[in-house]
Scaffold this motif. Structure first.
Motif, short mmCIF file in Angstrom:
data_model
loop_
_atom_site.label_atom_id
_atom_site.label_comp_id
_atom_site.label_asym_id
_atom_site.label_seq_id
_atom_site.Cartn_x
_atom_site.Cartn_y
_atom_site.Cartn_z
N GLN A 138 0.83 -1.20 0.00
CA GLN A 138 0.00 0.00 0.00
C GLN A 138 0.87 1.25 0.00
O GLN A 138 0.64 2.19 -0.77
CB GLN A 138 -0.92 0.03 1.23
CG GLN A 138 -2.02 -0.99 1.20
CD GLN A 138 -2.88 -0.91 2.46
OE1 GLN A 138 -3.10 0.16 3.01
NE2 GLN A 138 -3.37 -2.05 2.90
N LEU A 139 1.88 1.27 0.87
CA LEU A 139 2.77 2.43 0.94
C LEU A 139 3.52 2.63 -0.38
O LEU A 139 3.65 3.76 -0.86
CB LEU A 139 3.76 2.26 2.10
CG LEU A 139 3.18 2.25 3.51
CD1 LEU A 139 4.27 2.01 4.53
CD2 LEU A 139 2.44 3.55 3.80
N GLN A 140 4.00 1.54 -0.94
CA GLN A 140 4.75 1.61 -2.20
C GLN A 140 3.89 2.18 -3.32
O GLN A 140 4.32 3.08 -4.05
CB GLN A 140 5.23 0.21 -2.57
CG GLN A 140 5.87 0.10 -3.93
CD GLN A 140 6.10 -1.36 -4.34
OE1 GLN A 140 6.10 -2.26 -3.52
NE2 GLN A 140 6.29 -1.57 -5.63
N PHE A 141 2.66 1.69 -3.45
CA PHE A 141 1.79 2.15 -4.55
C PHE A 141 1.23 3.54 -4.29
O PHE A 141 1.00 4.30 -5.23
CB PHE A 141 0.69 1.13 -4.84
CG PHE A 141 1.23 -0.10 -5.50
CD1 PHE A 141 1.69 -0.05 -6.80
CD2 PHE A 141 1.30 -1.30 -4.82
CE1 PHE A 141 2.21 -1.18 -7.42
CE2 PHE A 141 1.82 -2.42 -5.42
CZ PHE A 141 2.28 -2.37 -6.74
N LYS A 142 1.05 3.92 -3.03
CA LYS A 142 0.64 5.30 -2.72
C LYS A 142 1.76 6.27 -3.06
O LYS A 142 1.51 7.35 -3.63
CB LYS A 142 0.24 5.44 -1.25
CG LYS A 142 -1.10 4.79 -0.93
CD LYS A 142 -1.42 4.87 0.53
CE LYS A 142 -2.69 4.12 0.86
NZ LYS A 142 -3.01 4.12 2.28
N GLN A 143 2.98 5.90 -2.74
CA GLN A 143 4.15 6.73 -3.08
C GLN A 143 4.23 6.91 -4.59
O GLN A 143 4.43 8.02 -5.09
CB GLN A 143 5.43 6.07 -2.56
CG GLN A 143 6.70 6.82 -2.89
CD GLN A 143 7.03 7.88 -1.87
OE1 GLN A 143 6.62 7.80 -0.72
NE2 GLN A 143 7.78 8.87 -2.29
N LYS A 144 4.08 5.83 -5.33
CA LYS A 144 4.13 5.88 -6.79
C LYS A 144 3.00 6.73 -7.35
O LYS A 144 3.20 7.52 -8.27
CB LYS A 144 4.05 4.46 -7.36
CG LYS A 144 4.14 4.39 -8.87
CD LYS A 144 3.98 2.96 -9.34
CE LYS A 144 4.02 2.85 -10.83
NZ LYS A 144 3.00 3.58 -11.54
N SER A 145 1.81 6.62 -6.78
CA SER A 145 0.66 7.39 -7.23
C SER A 145 0.89 8.89 -7.06
O SER A 145 0.62 9.69 -7.96
CB SER A 145 -0.58 6.95 -6.46
OG SER A 145 -1.68 7.73 -6.79
#
Length: 176
Positions: A138-145
């Protein structure tokens, strides 16, 4: 489906090709009949018509609404409750010119990021769109978003952005 002028559930009058006169017979077109009015519509329908099934779709990213992003023959699919890394069989429930929205029929291969949601209301209340992913994912994809939005929309260089600081509690910490 095909409807007569004025709408409703009436059938179309059948006209005799020989006499050109309208007969007292009625033709009811099949419920799944699709009529293409343009080349673009035909191309989109052939790639992702409503109710079409695509098998072995690899989910490659995640969208803002928590839908997984996959491609089938260059047709972009937004798949409900899919996680990047999943391989799924899907059915399209909404089709547009360049993309479709789909639901999972079969989870062929689960992603390493997929977990069982801890909340019994996951998927119905709308509070936690990514609860079916590990907290690290979740953190990884939120950062990417966020980085994608800043670079694409605001034209900001995001090379020096610090990573998201995780919460010590990964459950029941959200406030509305």
């Amino acid at each position: 489906s095909l409807r007569p002028p004025g709408g409703g559930n009436r059938a179309w009058p059948f006209t005799s090709a020989q006499s050109g006169n309208q007969l007292n017979q009625w033709f009811r077109p099949p419920a799944q009949l699709h009529i293409c009015t343009s080349t673009a519509t035909f191309a989109a329908m052939s790639r992702g018509a409503k109710n079409q099934v695509f098998n072995n779709v690899a989910i490659i990213d995640i969208a803002e609404e928590g839908k997984g992003v996959g491609k089938a023959d260059d047709f972009v699919l937004f798949v409900e409750k899919a996680v990047p890394g999943d391989v799924v069989d899907v059915q399209v429930y909404r089709s547009k010119k360049n993309f479709g929205e789909a639901k999972i029929l079969n989870l062929v291969q689960a992603s390493e990021h997929r977990v069982t949601p801890f909340c019994e209301h996951f998927g119905t209340c709308g509070g936690c769109k990514w609860q079916h992913m590990t907290y690290d994912a979740q953190l990884q994809f939120k950062q990417k978003s966020v980085a994608d939005a800043l670079s694409r929309l605001a034209k900001i260089d995001v090379g020096g952005v610090m990573p998201i600081v995780p919460s010590p509690a990964d459950r029941y910490y959200r406030n509305k």
